[in-house]
Structure formats: C-alpha cells, structure tokens
Design a protein around this motif. Structure first.
Motif, PDB file in Angstrom:
ATOM      1  N   LYS A   1       0.847  -1.208   0.000  1.00  0.00           N
ATOM      2  CA  LYS A   1       0.000   0.000   0.000  1.00  0.00           C
ATOM      3  C   LYS A   1       0.872   1.244   0.000  1.00  0.00           C
ATOM      4  O   LYS A   1       0.708   2.149  -0.820  1.00  0.00           O
ATOM      5  CB  LYS A   1      -0.877   0.016   1.273  1.00  0.00           C
TER       6      LYS A   1
ATOM      7  N   SER B   1      -8.971   7.721  -2.806  1.00  0.00           N
ATOM      8  CA  SER B   1     -10.148   8.276  -2.149  1.00  0.00           C
ATOM      9  C   SER B   1     -10.090   9.802  -2.063  1.00  0.00           C
ATOM     10  O   SER B   1     -11.105  10.483  -2.168  1.00  0.00           O
ATOM     11  CB  SER B   1     -10.269   7.723  -0.738  1.00  0.00           C
TER      12      SER B   1
ATOM     13  N   GLU C   1      -6.093   6.845   0.912  1.00  0.00           N
ATOM     14  CA  GLU C   1      -6.891   5.762   0.327  1.00  0.00           C
ATOM     15  C   GLU C   1      -7.567   4.960   1.439  1.00  0.00           C
ATOM     16  O   GLU C   1      -6.964   4.629   2.459  1.00  0.00           O
ATOM     17  CB  GLU C   1      -6.008   4.830  -0.490  1.00  0.00           C
ATOM     18  N   TYR C   2      -8.810   4.675   1.223  1.00  0.00           N
ATOM     19  CA  TYR C   2      -9.606   3.905   2.173  1.00  0.00           C
ATOM     20  C   TYR C   2     -10.002   2.619   1.454  1.00  0.00           C
ATOM     21  O   TYR C   2     -10.726   2.666   0.470  1.00  0.00           O
ATOM     22  CB  TYR C   2     -10.825   4.738   2.563  1.00  0.00           C
ATOM     23  N   ASP C   3      -9.448   1.468   1.902  1.00  0.00           N
ATOM     24  CA  ASP C   3      -9.661   0.222   1.147  1.00  0.00           C
ATOM     25  C   ASP C   3     -10.272  -0.864   2.026  1.00  0.00           C
ATOM     26  O   ASP C   3      -9.692  -1.265   3.032  1.00  0.00           O
ATOM     27  CB  ASP C   3      -8.298  -0.261   0.591  1.00  0.00           C
ATOM     28  N   THR C   4     -11.440  -1.318   1.639  1.00  0.00           N
ATOM     29  CA  THR C   4     -12.097  -2.389   2.418  1.00  0.00           C
ATOM     30  C   THR C   4     -11.986  -3.744   1.721  1.00  0.00           C
ATOM     31  O   THR C   4     -12.106  -4.782   2.346  1.00  0.00           O
ATOM     32  CB  THR C   4     -13.587  -2.082   2.642  1.00  0.00           C
ATOM     33  N   GLU C   5     -11.680  -3.710   0.407  1.00  0.00           N
ATOM     34  CA  GLU C   5     -11.633  -4.961  -0.368  1.00  0.00           C
ATOM     35  C   GLU C   5     -10.577  -5.929   0.159  1.00  0.00           C
ATOM     36  O   GLU C   5     -10.857  -7.086   0.469  1.00  0.00           O
ATOM     37  CB  GLU C   5     -11.291  -4.640  -1.827  1.00  0.00           C
ATOM     38  N   GLN C   6      -9.352  -5.400   0.289  1.00  0.00           N
ATOM     39  CA  GLN C   6      -8.250  -6.263   0.769  1.00  0.00           C
ATOM     40  C   GLN C   6      -8.481  -6.643   2.217  1.00  0.00           C
ATOM     41  O   GLN C   6      -8.097  -7.712   2.666  1.00  0.00           O
ATOM     42  CB  GLN C   6      -6.919  -5.518   0.638  1.00  0.00           C
TER      43      GLN C   6
END
Ligand code: ADP
Length: 450
Positions: A21, A60, A132-137
C-alpha cells in the motif's frame, strides 16, 4: 503453538499489505508531483489543470497545498476545503521537504496516506497528499483470518485428542506393569508382565520379567533348601527319638544292647552336628562376607589334607596318590582352602571301593592354580553331573548317608571357589570314576592377582 501458527501468518500478511500500500501510494503521489513539476508557482487554476491525472488513480482523496499548507486542490470537493489549511502530519513533513507515508488497519479497512513536496528550482512550492480507504483487501484478509482460525481449531482439537489417546495408552500400559510389580511383590512369582512392541515400556516389562524369573528361581531354591534342610535335620532326630524310646520302653534292657543304642544315638548326634556345621558354612557364604584380601599358600594345606586322608584311605584300602604339587598362592584363607580340598578328596575316597585309587595334583599354569582330584570309583551318571553341586543333591542317598555324607560338601566347594573368583567342574573319566577340577586365579604376595 497453535496460537503462534494462527497469528504469525496474519501479522506477516498484514505487513505485506502495508508495504505494498505504502509503496503504491508513494508512487501515485510521485506521479502527481511530476505532473506539477515545472510550475513556478502553484495556483488553484494551474493545479486543477495538472490534476486531471488524479482522476485515473482511483484514490479516495487527493490534496494539493501551497508552501504554507493552504489547500489549492481537493479531489473530494464536497466540504469546500479549498482555501482552508491542512495540518496532517504527512503534509507537514512534505512541506519540510520529506516524503511521508503510513498505513493502518482499523475497523475492517486499510487507511493509507502519503505526501511529497513539490519543488521548483529546489524551492518547496507546495505538497501533494493522497489518502486511500480500502475495504476490499481487508475483507480478503478477514476471510483468511477466519479460515486460519478454523484450521487452527481443527488442528488444536486433533492434537489434544491425539495426545489424550496417546497418554491414555501409555498410562494404561504403565498401570499394567505396576499391577504386575505389585502382584509379584505380594508373592505371585509366576505372574509376568505383558510385553507389547519394542519401545521403552516393552523393554522395561522384559527386564521386569527376567528379574521375576530370577526371583522365582531363587524363591524355588530357597523353598527347596528349607524343606531339604528340615528333612535332613529331621531324619537323625527321628532316629535319636526312636533309639531313646526303645531304651526307655524295653524293661531290663541288657547293657550290651543299651551301649549299642547309645553309640547309635552318638552317631546320629554327630551327623546333626555335621549338617548344622555345613549349613552354617553355606549361610556364611550366602551372606556375602568379604573375600580374602591376602594370598594363601595352597601347597601346605594340600599336603595337610592328604596326610589326614591318607589314614582314612589306608583303612578303606584305597590308594591315595599325589601326582604333582607345586608351590602357588590364591586369594583365600587356609580354612577355606582346607574345606575345598578336603571335601573333594574325602568324596574321592568315599565313592571309591576298596582296591581303587585316588589321584590328586596341584599345578600352577598360565596364571591359574589348578587342583585335580581323580578317582576310579563308581563315577556319576551323566544326567546327574550338572546337579551334583546343588545343595542336598545326592545321586544315591542311602550310599551317601551310610558314608556319613550331608549332601552339602560339593555345594560348599562351589560357593567357596566362586567367592574366590575361581570355578569347579566335574566329568567322568573314560575308564570309570570321576574327575573334579578346581581352577583359581593365581595370586602373588601383596594380594595381587597375576
Ligand atoms: P555327600 O555328602 O553326599 O558326599 P556332596 O555334596 O559332597 O555330598 O556330593 C554330592 C553327591 O555327588 C554325592 O552324594 C555323590 O552322589 C556324588 N559324588 C560326589 N563326589 C563323587 C565322586 N568322587 N564319585 C562319585 N560320586 C560322587
């Protein structure tokens, strides 16, 4: 262990995500910084123009500030932040001329931030900040986490189940062995522990069984010895009682018969004395008194026995011959040597009929002292040869008793010689008669064996 297996891969994978990331964020920021490079000054307009690249990054939020931290561009223009000031740590670091980035995992999402300074001729004219705001990973990671937890649980249950089974099998086998030990301790000498497999417990059971074998043999020998000894003691006692009863019950017994009976009583009493003396000797040998530490000359004792036995042999018309007699020493006391030599020569004369011959020899050869007593008497049946050294064992009980034997002479010889580190053997001679051979380690003055 299972906990470690569970948390370690999680930590490693989380760390890997953080790294990837941070590096992608940083490269995205650099792309935007390079889009702004070449501008002399940053204004809302020229930044907005250059930031068309920002739309392709899929981040984001992207902020561009001037050198004072005033926002010139905000990709999330919802809250009207433009013209406001940002005080994010990363922006502050970027305005100080450093690249800054960080990533964290909270509430099921990865939050990554990165910022870099925008330079014009080595002057900081602003900064680019990306978020960045990531919920997928995060979802993937959580799935991985719960799978790992399930696997760990299954492995844990399996390990616990297996160890319970193994320890149960182990304790039940140890329990079995313990029961066998208790049984044998309480006198069940014929009980044996089951031997399964080849592991340590099986070896332990095997060792226990062979120890019990020895114990059973010793117990059997002890029992036989006690019963033989009491029988041997009872016989002369019964004879004495019978003779005294006869004297007491016969009225007007004539003096000649009375003398005869009393003489018989005397003989039986002598027999009793001989048996008890021999028993005492054996008990002393059994009690493991320390072996003699000083060497004794064998020749004088040998000569003394022959002198003694010469009279008995002559009376019985048996020829007693000394073939050879060498000076030699063994670690023993004179008394012990006398006992061994006397018992053998006495037997030779006892079991050889009139007209027979007993040959004796004492040699020292190759560090051994060898005593042989050979006769041409009745000999010993082959099947009895291995047993003649047993206590109270007699080939012909009546003949032995008549000759005044106790059945303990050869047992005393064997036990004494063994205590002196030697051995005794018996064989029949080709022409008839028995040959006894005693072999001792030769000793030198000062107690040393040769
Ligand atoms: P015992 O007092 O009966 O002689 P031993 O222990 O000296 O007891 O001998 C055991 C038995 O061995 C004797 O009873 C006898 O049967 C046999 N034996 C011992 N020595 C001789 C021998 N030289 N010739 C034949 N038989 C012998």
């Amino acid at each position: 262990m299972v906990l470690l297996l569970n948390t370690y891969p999680l930590l490693v994978s989380e760390d890997l995500v953080f790294h990837s990331k941070v590096s992608t964020m940083q490269s995205s920021v650099w792309v935007m910084v390079s889009a702004l490079s070449g501008l002399e000054e940053l204004t809302e307009e020229n930044v907005a123009d250059a930031m068309t690249v920002a739309e392709e990054t899929g981040l984001s939020r992207i902020l561009v500030t001037d050198e004072n931290g005033r926002i010139l561009y905000d990709s999330r223009e919802t809250d009207g932040a433009v013209n406001g000031y940002v005080l994010y740590t990363e922006v502050v670091q970027a305005l100080e001329g450093n690249d800054a980035s960080c990533c964290s995992y909270e509430n099921g999402a990865f939050r990554s931030r990165a910022a870099s300074p925008v330079l014009y001729q080595n002057q900081i004219i602003g900064a680019v900040y990306a978020y960045e705001y990531d919920t997928e990973q995060a979802v993937l990671l959580e799935g991985f986490q719960s799978n790992l937890l399930r696997i760990s649980l299954v492995v844990g249950i399996l390990v616990i189940g297996l160890s319970v089974l193994l320890s149960h099998a182990l304790t039940s086998r140890i329990g079995e062995l313990l029961r066998a030990i208790v049984l044998v301790r309480d006198g069940a000498y014929d009980h044996r522990a089951a031997v399964r497999g080849k592991d340590e417990i099986a070896q332990l059971s095997q060792a226990f069984n062979s120890m019990t074998d020895r114990l059973e043999q010793t117990e059997e020998l002890r029992r036989r010895f006690v019963s033989d000894a009491s029988h041997e003691l009872k016989t002369p006692l019964a004879a004495i009682r019978l003779l005294t009863d006869s004297i007491l019950q016969t009225e007007h017994i004539d003096p000649g018969t009375a003398r005869e009976f009393v003489a018989d009583i005397g003989q039986e009493a002598e027999r009793l004395a001989r048996i008890t003396e021999d028993l005492l000797r054996l008990t002393r040998l059994d009690s493991g008194l320390p072996a003699a530490q000083t060497p004794a000359e064998v020749e004088p004792v040998f000569a003394q026995v022959l002198r003694m036995m010469e009279l008995v042999a002559r009376e019985k018309r048996v020829e007693l011959v000394c073939v050879r007699s060498e000076a030699c020493q063994v670690l023993a006391t004179d008394d012990q040597l006398y006992q061994v030599i006397y018992n053998l020569v006495d037997n030779g004369v006892k079991y050889t009929p009139s007209g027979g011959r007993v040959e004796t020899a004492l040699n020292a050869e190759k560090g051994r002292v060898i005593l042989t007593v050979a006769d041409n008497g009745i000999g010993i049946p082959e099947e009895d040869l291995p047993r003649v050294f047993e206590r109270f064992y007699r080939v012909d009980k009546a003949r032995s008793r008549a000759a005044g034997g106790t059945g303990l002479g050869l047992a005393i010889v064997r036990d004494t010689v063994r205590r002196q580190g030697g051995s005794v053997t018996v064989e029949n001679r080709p022409g008839g008669g028995a040959l006894f051979t005693v072999s001792w380690p030769e000793a030198r003055e000062g107690g040393q064996k040769v």
